[in-house]
Scaffold this motif. Structure first.
Motif, PDB file in Angstrom:
ATOM      1  N   MET A   1       9.143 -12.844 -40.609  1.00 23.78           N
ATOM      2  CA  MET A   1       9.627 -11.910 -39.594  1.00 23.78           C
ATOM      3  C   MET A   1       8.439 -11.135 -39.029  1.00 23.78           C
ATOM      4  N   ASP A   2       8.343 -11.091 -37.722  1.00 23.88           N
ATOM      5  CA  ASP A   2       7.272 -10.309 -37.117  1.00 23.88           C
ATOM      6  C   ASP A   2       7.842  -9.436 -35.998  1.00 23.88           C
ATOM      7  N   LEU A   3       6.985  -8.537 -35.482  1.00 25.62           N
ATOM      8  CA  LEU A   3       7.447  -7.592 -34.480  1.00 25.62           C
ATOM      9  C   LEU A   3       7.883  -8.291 -33.196  1.00 25.62           C
ATOM     10  N   ARG A   4       7.222  -9.388 -32.860  1.00 26.58           N
ATOM     11  CA  ARG A   4       7.607 -10.104 -31.643  1.00 26.58           C
ATOM     12  C   ARG A   4       9.038 -10.620 -31.754  1.00 26.58           C
ATOM     13  N   GLN A   5       9.371 -11.174 -32.900  1.00 30.55           N
ATOM     14  CA  GLN A   5      10.736 -11.667 -33.098  1.00 30.55           C
ATOM     15  C   GLN A   5      11.748 -10.530 -33.010  1.00 30.55           C
ATOM     16  N   LEU A   6      11.405  -9.388 -33.574  1.00 35.10           N
ATOM     17  CA  LEU A   6      12.325  -8.247 -33.517  1.00 35.10           C
ATOM     18  C   LEU A   6      12.506  -7.753 -32.083  1.00 35.10           C
ATOM     19  N   ARG A   7      11.431  -7.750 -31.298  1.00 29.62           N
ATOM     20  CA  ARG A   7      11.551  -7.349 -29.894  1.00 29.62           C
ATOM     21  C   ARG A   7      12.418  -8.337 -29.127  1.00 29.62           C
ATOM     22  N   TYR A   8      12.217  -9.644 -29.384  1.00 30.36           N
ATOM     23  CA  TYR A   8      13.055 -10.651 -28.739  1.00 30.36           C
ATOM     24  C   TYR A   8      14.518 -10.434 -29.108  1.00 30.36           C
ATOM     25  N   PHE A   9      14.757 -10.186 -30.391  1.00 31.19           N
ATOM     26  CA  PHE A   9      16.128 -10.007 -30.867  1.00 31.19           C
ATOM     27  C   PHE A   9      16.768  -8.767 -30.229  1.00 31.19           C
ATOM     28  N   LYS A  10      16.002  -7.703 -30.102  1.00 31.42           N
ATOM     29  CA  LYS A  10      16.515  -6.479 -29.484  1.00 31.42           C
ATOM     30  C   LYS A  10      16.941  -6.729 -28.039  1.00 31.42           C
ATOM     31  N   VAL A  11      16.137  -7.467 -27.284  1.00 33.16           N
ATOM     32  CA  VAL A  11      16.479  -7.758 -25.889  1.00 33.16           C
ATOM     33  C   VAL A  11      17.705  -8.669 -25.821  1.00 33.16           C
ATOM     34  N   LEU A  12      17.776  -9.661 -26.712  1.00 34.56           N
ATOM     35  CA  LEU A  12      18.941 -10.546 -26.746  1.00 34.56           C
ATOM     36  C   LEU A  12      20.208  -9.748 -27.053  1.00 34.56           C
ATOM     37  N   ALA A  13      20.113  -8.817 -27.993  1.00 38.78           N
ATOM     38  CA  ALA A  13      21.276  -7.994 -28.347  1.00 38.78           C
ATOM     39  C   ALA A  13      21.723  -7.147 -27.161  1.00 38.78           C
ATOM     40  N   ALA A  14      20.775  -6.678 -26.376  1.00 42.30           N
ATOM     41  CA  ALA A  14      21.109  -5.836 -25.221  1.00 42.30           C
ATOM     42  C   ALA A  14      21.819  -6.634 -24.135  1.00 42.30           C
ATOM     43  N   HIS A  15      21.417  -7.888 -23.935  1.00 45.66           N
ATOM     44  CA  HIS A  15      21.970  -8.698 -22.832  1.00 45.66           C
ATOM     45  C   HIS A  15      23.064  -9.671 -23.282  1.00 45.66           C
ATOM     46  N   GLN A  16      23.102  -9.972 -24.584  1.00 47.48           N
ATOM     47  CA  GLN A  16      24.106 -10.877 -25.157  1.00 47.48           C
ATOM     48  C   GLN A  16      24.189 -12.192 -24.385  1.00 47.48           C
ATOM     49  N   HIS A  17      23.035 -12.678 -23.978  1.00 46.37           N
ATOM     50  CA  HIS A  17      22.971 -13.947 -23.245  1.00 46.37           C
ATOM     51  C   HIS A  17      21.535 -14.456 -23.340  1.00 46.37           C
ATOM     52  N   PHE A  18      21.368 -15.681 -23.834  1.00 46.45           N
ATOM     53  CA  PHE A  18      20.024 -16.208 -24.035  1.00 46.45           C
ATOM     54  C   PHE A  18      19.275 -16.358 -22.710  1.00 46.45           C
ATOM     55  N   GLY A  19      19.952 -16.821 -21.685  1.00 44.50           N
ATOM     56  CA  GLY A  19      19.292 -17.038 -20.402  1.00 44.50           C
ATOM     57  C   GLY A  19      18.795 -15.732 -19.787  1.00 44.50           C
ATOM     58  N   ARG A  20      19.677 -14.715 -19.771  1.00 40.84           N
ATOM     59  CA  ARG A  20      19.277 -13.422 -19.184  1.00 40.84           C
ATOM     60  C   ARG A  20      18.182 -12.755 -20.012  1.00 40.84           C
ATOM     61  N   ALA A  21      18.286 -12.832 -21.333  1.00 38.90           N
ATOM     62  CA  ALA A  21      17.272 -12.234 -22.197  1.00 38.90           C
ATOM     63  C   ALA A  21      15.921 -12.924 -22.001  1.00 38.90           C
ATOM     64  N   ALA A  22      15.936 -14.253 -21.898  1.00 38.63           N
ATOM     65  CA  ALA A  22      14.688 -14.997 -21.692  1.00 38.63           C
ATOM     66  C   ALA A  22      14.041 -14.601 -20.370  1.00 38.63           C
ATOM     67  N   ALA A  23      14.850 -14.396 -19.350  1.00 37.39           N
ATOM     68  CA  ALA A  23      14.309 -13.990 -18.043  1.00 37.39           C
ATOM     69  C   ALA A  23      13.655 -12.619 -18.124  1.00 37.39           C
TER      70      ALA A  23
ATOM     71  N   LEU B   1      12.235   0.383 -36.652  1.00 35.49           N
ATOM     72  CA  LEU B   1      10.881  -0.134 -36.861  1.00 35.49           C
ATOM     73  C   LEU B   1      10.078  -0.169 -35.569  1.00 35.49           C
ATOM     74  N   LEU B   2      10.702  -0.648 -34.499  1.00 35.34           N
ATOM     75  CA  LEU B   2       9.974  -0.767 -33.235  1.00 35.34           C
ATOM     76  C   LEU B   2       9.625   0.601 -32.666  1.00 35.34           C
ATOM     77  N   ARG B   3      10.524   1.548 -32.813  1.00 42.26           N
ATOM     78  CA  ARG B   3      10.233   2.905 -32.340  1.00 42.26           C
ATOM     79  C   ARG B   3       9.087   3.515 -33.133  1.00 42.26           C
ATOM     80  N   TYR B   4       9.069   3.258 -34.433  1.00 42.72           N
ATOM     81  CA  TYR B   4       7.994   3.767 -35.290  1.00 42.72           C
ATOM     82  C   TYR B   4       6.656   3.143 -34.897  1.00 42.72           C
ATOM     83  N   VAL B   5       6.652   1.841 -34.664  1.00 43.29           N
ATOM     84  CA  VAL B   5       5.417   1.151 -34.274  1.00 43.29           C
ATOM     85  C   VAL B   5       4.898   1.692 -32.948  1.00 43.29           C
TER      86      VAL B   5
END
Length: 324
Positions: free
Chosen positions: A1-23, A71-75
């Motif tokens: 697990m790394d910070l990049r994965q957590l940031r990706y996951f956070k954006v995916l959770a916000a948009h609940q759509h892989f295509g929109r999150a990837a964009a 974690l991301l806010r702390y970083v």
């Protein structure tokens, strides 16, 4: 697990759509899907449910999102603190306040904050002490004002802030509200509008006092907000029991009268999370809350409050200590 994965996951959770999150992330959708699968594989759980409309979080995903925000806010704050080591504090701070106290403290606090620390982004969370204590332990609130007696916790640090007298508040024309103070027995036959939540803050102080004095209250309604309680008081429904600062303007204009009840006080404590080191912004906010509160007391703008040392017995209630 790394910070990049957590940031990706956070954006995916916000948009609940892989295509929109990837964009939003400016990466290809397969690359995002792969990172989420790697994260799921490492944790051994499914984090998202994939369906035709997009993706929704599983219970495990909800838990990870909560921790990822922390974690991301702390970083991000670490970066700010290092860059601004010799500059002015900046960055986000979450301040927790009991609802009625927020109406007293936020405006004067914000005036000083804008002048002294304009780059601190303050977010105020209003809730009662039990919920604020939990939020401090979880790291979702950085600093909070708690009403005593407080629960001992190795995850928070507390220091005494001030003591307020709890009053009977009613119409200024009410002849029963005379004198410098009232014995608690006076409450026995008065219709009361109680605020807050049971076993916390003002309610806890009142409950203990009436139990000791063997007084039964005539409670006609319970509300959470002092604003609603005051509306009912002004309509002649009854008295409310509260600290007087939130209605200081009504008292000074002689619409209402507040008389302290013998033997009932409320101590306030300034608490911060020790789950993680304090940011420069959190340290500055902690000091600013203390300074602002005491300035209001000295200036007569915080009615019936004083910054005196509490009685040792009230500092921490042994009955409320958490069991190991």
């Amino acid at each position: 697990m790394d910070l990049r994965q957590l940031r990706y996951f956070k954006v995916l959770a916000a948009h609940q759509h892989f295509g929109r999150a990837a964009a939003v992330l400016h990466i290809a959708q397969p690359a995002l899907s792969r990172q989420i699968r790697l994260l799921e594989s490492e944790l051994g759980v499914r984090l998202v449910e994939r369906h035709s409309r997009g993706a929704s979080l599983t219970p495990e995903g909800e838990l990870l999102l909560d921790r990822a925000y922390f974690l991301l806010r702390y970083v991000d704050q670490i970066k700010v603190d290092i860059i601004d080591l010799h500059g002015r504090p900046r960055g986000p701070v979450v301040l927790g306040l009991p609802p009625a106290l927020a109406s007293v403290l936020v405006l004067p606090l914000m005036r000083v904050l804008r002048e002294r620390y304009p780059e601190i982004q303050l977010r105020v969370v209003e809730n009662f002490t039990p919920a604020l204590g939990d939020a401090l332990e979880q790291g979702t609130v950085d600093v909070a004002v708690l009403s005593g007696p407080i629960v001992a916790s190795p995850l928070t640090h507390t220091e005494y802030l001030l003591t307020e007298r709890i009053c009977a508040i009613g119409l200024a024309s009410d002849a029963r509200l005379e004198g410098d103070s009232l014995p608690i027995a006076t409450l026995r036959h008065v219709p009361l509008i109680l605020t807050g939540v049971q076993n916390s803050g003002i309610r806890l102080a009142l409950e203990r006092a009436i139990a000791k004095a063997n007084v039964e209250l005539d409670t006609v309604i319970e509300v959470e907000s002092v604003t609603v309680a005051v509306q009912l008081v002004r309509a002649g429904i009854g008295w409310t029991i509260h600290f007087p600062a939130p209605v200081q303007s009504e008292i000074e204009s002689e619409l209402l009268r507040a008389v302290p009840i013998d033997g009932i006080t409320l101590e306030r404590y300034l608490a911060r999370s020790v789950v993680r080191p304090r940011s420069a912004a959190t340290a500055a906010m902690t000091a600013l809350v203390l300074e602002t509160a005491r300035s209001l007391i000295l200036g007569g703008q915080w009615l019936m409050a004083e910054a005196r040392s509490p009685e040792p017995a009230h500092d921490l209630d042994p009955a409320l200590r958490r069991q190991p």
